[in-house]
Design a protein around this motif. Structure first.
Motif, mmCIF file in Angstrom:
data_model
loop_
_atom_site.group_PDB
_atom_site.id
_atom_site.type_symbol
_atom_site.label_atom_id
_atom_site.label_comp_id
_atom_site.label_asym_id
_atom_site.label_seq_id
_atom_site.Cartn_x
_atom_site.Cartn_y
_atom_site.Cartn_z
ATOM 1 N N GLY A 32 -26.349 -37.045 -7.803
ATOM 2 C CA GLY A 32 -26.771 -37.906 -8.887
ATOM 3 C C GLY A 32 -26.871 -39.347 -8.429
ATOM 4 N N PHE A 33 -27.842 -40.052 -8.976
ATOM 5 C CA PHE A 33 -28.060 -41.474 -8.685
ATOM 6 C C PHE A 33 -28.158 -42.203 -10.015
ATOM 7 C CE2 PHE A 33 -31.258 -44.917 -8.177
ATOM 8 C CZ PHE A 33 -30.572 -45.724 -7.282
ATOM 9 N N THR A 34 -27.373 -43.265 -10.184
ATOM 10 C CA THR A 34 -27.309 -43.949 -11.478
ATOM 11 C C THR A 34 -27.552 -45.444 -11.358
ATOM 12 O OG1 THR A 34 -24.891 -44.181 -11.287
ATOM 13 C CG2 THR A 34 -25.729 -42.236 -12.451
ATOM 14 N N ALA A 64 -33.023 -45.035 -15.358
ATOM 15 C CA ALA A 64 -31.587 -45.244 -15.161
ATOM 16 C C ALA A 64 -31.103 -44.575 -13.888
ATOM 17 C CB ALA A 64 -30.815 -44.708 -16.362
ATOM 18 N N GLY A 65 -31.727 -43.472 -13.515
ATOM 19 C CA GLY A 65 -31.333 -42.738 -12.321
ATOM 20 C C GLY A 65 -31.948 -41.355 -12.323
ATOM 21 N N ALA A 121 -32.135 -44.744 -3.286
ATOM 22 C CA ALA A 121 -30.958 -45.598 -3.151
ATOM 23 C C ALA A 121 -31.251 -46.778 -2.231
ATOM 24 C CB ALA A 121 -29.776 -44.789 -2.615
ATOM 25 N N ASN A 122 -31.892 -46.507 -1.093
ATOM 26 C CA ASN A 122 -32.235 -47.581 -0.164
ATOM 27 C C ASN A 122 -33.296 -48.499 -0.762
ATOM 28 O OD1 ASN A 122 -30.430 -46.465 1.616
ATOM 29 N ND2 ASN A 122 -31.977 -45.570 2.957
ATOM 30 N N LEU A 123 -34.256 -47.900 -1.438
ATOM 31 C CA LEU A 123 -35.318 -48.675 -2.075
ATOM 32 C C LEU A 123 -34.743 -49.718 -3.028
ATOM 33 C CD1 LEU A 123 -38.407 -48.979 -2.925
ATOM 34 C CD2 LEU A 123 -37.883 -47.269 -4.678
ATOM 35 N N CYS A 124 -33.895 -49.283 -3.944
ATOM 36 C CA CYS A 124 -33.348 -50.203 -4.946
ATOM 37 C C CYS A 124 -32.445 -51.249 -4.298
ATOM 38 C CB CYS A 124 -32.602 -49.422 -6.019
ATOM 39 S SG CYS A 124 -33.704 -48.449 -7.103
ATOM 40 N N ALA A 125 -31.696 -50.862 -3.263
ATOM 41 C CA ALA A 125 -30.821 -51.821 -2.587
ATOM 42 C C ALA A 125 -31.627 -52.914 -1.900
ATOM 43 C CB ALA A 125 -29.935 -51.095 -1.575
ATOM 44 N N VAL A 126 -32.683 -52.527 -1.191
ATOM 45 C CA VAL A 126 -33.522 -53.521 -0.510
ATOM 46 C C VAL A 126 -34.219 -54.416 -1.529
ATOM 47 C CG1 VAL A 126 -35.574 -53.809 0.937
ATOM 48 C CG2 VAL A 126 -33.833 -52.146 1.570
ATOM 49 N N TRP A 127 -34.736 -53.830 -2.586
ATOM 50 C CA TRP A 127 -35.382 -54.640 -3.625
ATOM 51 C C TRP A 127 -34.416 -55.669 -4.200
ATOM 52 C CZ3 TRP A 127 -38.563 -50.811 -7.158
ATOM 53 C CH2 TRP A 127 -39.734 -50.443 -6.485
ATOM 54 N N LEU A 164 -26.171 -33.222 -14.783
ATOM 55 C CA LEU A 164 -26.033 -34.673 -14.924
ATOM 56 C C LEU A 164 -26.235 -35.132 -16.367
ATOM 57 C CD1 LEU A 164 -27.974 -35.765 -11.706
ATOM 58 C CD2 LEU A 164 -25.489 -35.914 -12.078
ATOM 59 N N VAL A 165 -27.149 -34.489 -17.073
ATOM 60 C CA VAL A 165 -27.340 -34.815 -18.481
ATOM 61 C C VAL A 165 -26.219 -34.215 -19.323
ATOM 62 C CG1 VAL A 165 -28.855 -34.511 -20.483
ATOM 63 C CG2 VAL A 165 -29.840 -35.078 -18.244
ATOM 64 N N GLY A 166 -25.831 -32.998 -19.008
ATOM 65 C CA GLY A 166 -24.802 -32.324 -19.795
ATOM 66 C C GLY A 166 -23.459 -33.016 -19.744
ATOM 67 N N ASP A 167 -23.105 -33.593 -18.582
ATOM 68 C CA ASP A 167 -21.794 -34.243 -18.488
ATOM 69 C C ASP A 167 -21.857 -35.745 -18.780
ATOM 70 O OD1 ASP A 167 -22.711 -35.530 -16.156
ATOM 71 O OD2 ASP A 167 -21.562 -34.267 -14.795
ATOM 72 N N GLY A 168 -23.042 -36.239 -19.159
ATOM 73 C CA GLY A 168 -23.173 -37.632 -19.552
ATOM 74 C C GLY A 168 -23.397 -38.599 -18.406
ATOM 75 N N THR A 169 -23.530 -38.092 -17.172
ATOM 76 C CA THR A 169 -23.817 -38.986 -16.047
ATOM 77 C C THR A 169 -25.167 -39.668 -16.230
ATOM 78 O OG1 THR A 169 -22.507 -37.609 -14.544
ATOM 79 C CG2 THR A 169 -24.119 -39.089 -13.536
ATOM 80 N N LEU A 170 -26.132 -38.920 -16.741
ATOM 81 C CA LEU A 170 -27.451 -39.456 -17.049
ATOM 82 C C LEU A 170 -27.739 -39.310 -18.531
ATOM 83 C CD1 LEU A 170 -29.681 -38.095 -14.129
ATOM 84 C CD2 LEU A 170 -28.873 -40.441 -14.429
#
Length: 247
Positions: free
Chosen positions: A156-158, A143-144, A106-112, A185-191
């Protein structure tokens, strides 16, 4: 010459430790694979991005030490407190391989995003620089996935970069909560459909196609987790090809 098509190697592996401890690292065989995929020749250029742990200086020291005396030409890109190179885009485009370390995705993608790295890294990927990494450095291209970025309890991270249109699960065999969370996360469609790796396993993508799984040890595997159409998921094992030899 660059890779023949955009290539990502997303892993739960990377360096091995020598007897003197975890700070005495050596490159695992995944780095030779990435240099081969990059068609890099005898002196591959590899750049390390470690923003997932806030550019800890010790991590850069270990990275450079690991490649000392090898055929690789290592460099690193730091963003804290400011970029350590004058032209980030030019530096990354000049590489054969970009390797991203683990930590907080999460921090990685935010800083990037604050530094415009997603656009630069996509340009590198499309230009034939082989992108890769371990743990957070694997999830970020997708995607996450499942992450401990927000605390000890996995969530979960998306908000990954989405170069690859899949979810990604790392450390699948070594952290007991990761498999059931990825299933939820896959079963409920989050990922979306997700690709997962045991420790010691990596995924090789050409474009957005998963072309093979690879491993630096025996007895480990990769997996595809997909909806089963009945509200659950099906998990399919992907047998990895065993890599041998040091970098």
């Amino acid at each position: 010459m660059p890779a023949s098509e955009p290539t990502i190697v997303a892993t739960s592996m990377g360096f091995s430790s020598r007897r003197r401890g975890p700070w005495d690292a050596r490159p695992g065989p995944v780095f030779d694979l990435m240099a081969e995929l990059a068609q890099a020749g005898d002196a591959p250029k590899i750049c390390y991005l470690n923003q997932a742990v806030g550019d800890q200086p010790t991590s850069f020291t270990v990275f450079h030490g690991a490649f000392a005396g090898t055929r690789f030409r290592p460099s690193h890109l730091a963003l804290f407190p400011m970029p350590n190179v004058d032209d980030v885009r030019a530096h990354l485009l000049a590489q054969d391989v970009v390797w991203v370390g683990g930590g907080s995705v999460a921090n990685l993608c935010a800083v990037w995003r604050a530094h415009g790295l997603p656009e630069i890294l996509r340009e590198c990927w499309e230009a034939g620089v082989v992108l890769g990494g371990v743990s957070a450095g694997s999830i970020c291209w997708h995607a996450g996935g499942a992450t401990d970025s927000f605390g000890p309890k996995l969530r979960g991270f998306t908000d990954g970069l989405g170069f690859l249109p899949y979810g990604n699960g790392v450390h699948y065999d070594s952290e007991a909560e990761r498999r059931p969370l990825m299933h939820r996360l896959v079963g409920d469609g989050t990922l979306p459909v997700s690709h997962c790796t045991d420790d010691g396993v990596g995924l090789v993508y050409r474009g957005t196609r998963l072309v093979e799984a690879v491993a630096d040890r025996a007895g480990v595997s990769a997996y595809e987790v997909a909806p089963d159409g009945d509200g659950g998921v099906r998990e399919t094992r992907i047998e990895p090809r065993l890599l041998t030899g040091p970098a």
